[in-house]
Write a protein that holds these residues in place. Structure first.
Motif, PDB file in Angstrom:
ATOM      1  N   GLN A  15    -110.853-107.772 -21.601  1.00 40.86           N
ATOM      2  CA  GLN A  15    -110.175-109.046 -21.850  1.00 40.86           C
ATOM      3  C   GLN A  15    -109.050-108.919 -22.884  1.00 40.86           C
ATOM      4  O   GLN A  15    -108.323-109.888 -23.123  1.00 40.86           O
ATOM      5  N   TYR A  16    -108.909-107.747 -23.499  1.00 37.78           N
ATOM      6  CA  TYR A  16    -108.031-107.645 -24.665  1.00 37.78           C
ATOM      7  C   TYR A  16    -107.014-106.512 -24.553  1.00 37.78           C
ATOM      8  O   TYR A  16    -107.277-105.462 -23.960  1.00 37.78           O
ATOM      9  N   GLN A  17    -105.863-106.757 -25.205  1.00 38.39           N
ATOM     10  CA  GLN A  17    -104.800-105.760 -25.271  1.00 38.39           C
ATOM     11  C   GLN A  17    -104.677-105.268 -26.713  1.00 38.39           C
ATOM     12  O   GLN A  17    -104.659-106.074 -27.645  1.00 38.39           O
ATOM     13  N   PHE A  18    -104.576-103.948 -26.868  1.00 37.68           N
ATOM     14  CA  PHE A  18    -104.608-103.332 -28.189  1.00 37.68           C
ATOM     15  C   PHE A  18    -103.333-102.532 -28.454  1.00 37.68           C
ATOM     16  O   PHE A  18    -102.798-101.882 -27.561  1.00 37.68           O
ATOM     17  N   LEU A  19    -102.887-102.572 -29.703  1.00 37.54           N
ATOM     18  CA  LEU A  19    -101.809-101.701 -30.176  1.00 37.54           C
ATOM     19  C   LEU A  19    -102.386-100.748 -31.213  1.00 37.54           C
ATOM     20  O   LEU A  19    -103.023-101.189 -32.173  1.00 37.54           O
ATOM     21  N   ILE A  20    -102.169 -99.456 -31.004  1.00 32.20           N
ATOM     22  CA  ILE A  20    -102.586 -98.452 -31.981  1.00 32.20           C
ATOM     23  C   ILE A  20    -101.328 -97.763 -32.488  1.00 32.20           C
ATOM     24  O   ILE A  20    -100.684 -97.007 -31.748  1.00 32.20           O
ATOM     25  N   THR A  21    -100.935 -98.023 -33.725  1.00 31.44           N
ATOM     26  CA  THR A  21     -99.815 -97.274 -34.295  1.00 31.44           C
ATOM     27  C   THR A  21    -100.345 -95.915 -34.754  1.00 31.44           C
ATOM     28  O   THR A  21    -101.490 -95.800 -35.193  1.00 31.44           O
ATOM     29  N   GLY A  22     -99.511 -94.899 -34.629  1.00 33.38           N
ATOM     30  CA  GLY A  22    -100.008 -93.558 -34.931  1.00 33.38           C
ATOM     31  C   GLY A  22    -101.050 -93.109 -33.925  1.00 33.38           C
ATOM     32  O   GLY A  22    -101.898 -92.268 -34.211  1.00 33.38           O
ATOM     33  N   GLY A  23    -100.979 -93.657 -32.725  1.00 30.12           N
ATOM     34  CA  GLY A  23    -101.999 -93.399 -31.712  1.00 30.12           C
ATOM     35  C   GLY A  23    -101.966 -92.007 -31.119  1.00 30.12           C
ATOM     36  O   GLY A  23    -102.881 -91.624 -30.394  1.00 30.12           O
ATOM     37  N   ALA A  24    -100.917 -91.224 -31.411  1.00 27.35           N
ATOM     38  CA  ALA A  24    -100.889 -89.826 -30.976  1.00 27.35           C
ATOM     39  C   ALA A  24    -101.399 -88.905 -32.084  1.00 27.35           C
ATOM     40  O   ALA A  24    -101.462 -87.690 -31.908  1.00 27.35           O
ATOM     41  N   ARG A  44    -101.648 -99.881 -25.994  1.00 31.30           N
ATOM     42  CA  ARG A  44    -100.274 -99.463 -26.263  1.00 31.30           C
ATOM     43  C   ARG A  44    -100.259 -98.614 -27.530  1.00 31.30           C
ATOM     44  O   ARG A  44    -100.835 -98.993 -28.548  1.00 31.30           O
ATOM     45  N   VAL A  45     -99.618 -97.481 -27.465  1.00 27.65           N
ATOM     46  CA  VAL A  45     -99.481 -96.601 -28.626  1.00 27.65           C
ATOM     47  C   VAL A  45     -98.034 -96.624 -29.101  1.00 27.65           C
ATOM     48  O   VAL A  45     -97.113 -96.490 -28.293  1.00 27.65           O
ATOM     49  N   LEU A  46     -97.862 -96.795 -30.406  1.00 31.79           N
ATOM     50  CA  LEU A  46     -96.551 -96.645 -31.045  1.00 31.79           C
ATOM     51  C   LEU A  46     -96.629 -95.456 -31.977  1.00 31.79           C
ATOM     52  O   LEU A  46     -97.457 -95.435 -32.902  1.00 31.79           O
ATOM     53  N   ASP A  47     -95.812 -94.444 -31.738  1.00 28.33           N
ATOM     54  CA  ASP A  47     -95.863 -93.225 -32.547  1.00 28.33           C
ATOM     55  C   ASP A  47     -94.497 -92.552 -32.470  1.00 28.33           C
ATOM     56  O   ASP A  47     -93.900 -92.483 -31.396  1.00 28.33           O
TER      57      ASP A  47
END
Length: 332
Positions: A15-24, A44-47
């Motif tokens: 049910q949820y959308q996640f953002l992980i910064t530094g995900g790599a 979603r990963v932001l790196d």
């Protein structure tokens, strides 16, 4: 990679959308792996790949519920774009390492303070994000001699890195009071495990030790090796992030110790890794490292009470799992 089969959530992640910064990166990619394995709707990963590795997320790239943005938290617009339609944020992007911050305090400050502030501003302006969980640090305890470490009792920082992580906590608190943002800080204590790289000038002690043992070389221990740490297997940190997403309002704008509440010396750490590898290599000793604390041990009662945090892996168990992973992936 080695994975645990523990479930740290009770809600339906689809049910949820996640953002992980530094995900790599090391911890971030382990969080991503957990969320995808448990059917998160979108991750979603932001790196910017300055600290992380594409290899850590390679196996996710073709999944329909995974998205990778190569971008920098030092750019506010990038942070805002990354948060579009997101429900929960795990902010792991940072420049770690006490020695790195001593050698280059400006870059550590730019990433860890200005980048964090960008994330808070993006959070404040987001219409969808329910909570941001972020990587705080046990370095915030600084020169406090009190053991075990309790969240409300800290000393003066011993390094530029420690200053940046303390400033994160101050900003999170002020934003909560001023803008009613919902942020949870996790003070990690020496996290280790699979995907932690031994490469680079600022690699952490455990992958360095494992690489040395794997190559039948003596590791260099800073100081006399009697300094103690509350080493924490990465799956425990993953658990803390997942449980923090869904913890009650009591956890809002609080900071928690994330550790095992057991400490061992660096000498003992070297011995355990030797035992895991069935070797008996003697270590070398070098000078004490500037900015290091002498002893570290966490009181985790607050996290247990408010997050239902229950570390599943002891240091010895974590080291065995990490060694098994490391010896099979040493060429990566």
């Amino acid at each position: 990679m080695l994975e645990s089969n523990y479930k740290y959530h009770t809600k339906d992640l689809s049910q949820y959308q996640f953002l992980i910064t530094g995900g790599a990166g090391f911890i971030g990619s382990n969080i991503v792996n957990y969320l995808l394995k448990n059917n998160a709707k979108h991750v979603r990963v932001l790196d910017n790949l300055s600290n992380g590795y594409k290899a850590n997320i390679e196996s996710f790239l073709n999944l329909p519920n995974f998205e990778f943005i190569e971008g920098d938290i030092c750019d506010l617009e990038t942070c805002k774009q990354a948060m579009i339609d997101i429900d929960y944020v795990s902010h792991q992007a940072a420049l770690g390492s006490v020695p790195r911050s001593i050698n280059d305090p400006i870059t550590s400050n730019n990433v860890n303070v200005s980048g964090f502030l960008n994330m808070l501003v993006a959070l404040k302006e987001s219409k969808t994000v329910k909570r941001m969980v972020y990587a705080a640090s046990s370095s915030t305890y600084g020169d406090s001699k009190t053991l075990p470490k309790v969240e409300d009792t800290i000393g003066k920082p011993l390094s530029p890195y420690a200053v940046t992580k303390y400033v994160n906590e101050l900003y999170a608190d002020v934003f909560g009071k001023t803008y009613n943002t919902d942020v949870v800080g996790l003070r990690y204590f020496n996290v280790f495990g699979p995907k932690q790289s031994p490469n680079g000038a600022y690699a952490a002690v455990i992958p360095l030790f494992m690489e040395a043992v794997n190559k039948n070389k003596a590791a260099t221990i800073n100081g006399d090796g009697k300094q103690t740490r509350d080493f924490t297997y990465v799956d425990n940190a993953v658990q803390a992030n997942v449980k923090s997403f869904f913890a009650s309002d009591k956890a809002k704008n609080e900071v928690f110790n994330i550790a095992c509440s057991e400490r061992i010396s660096v000498n003992k750490l070297w011995d355990i890794i030797n035992v895991s590898a069935k070797k008996n290599i003697k270590a070398k000793f070098g000078p004490t490292r500037a900015g290091d604390v002498k002893d570290s041990l966490a009181d985790i009662s607050k996290a247990k009470e408010m997050l239902d945090y229950q570390p599943q892996f002891s240091v010895k168990e974590g080291l065995k799992l990490t060694w098994d992973y490391f010896k099979n992936n040493e060429s990566e």
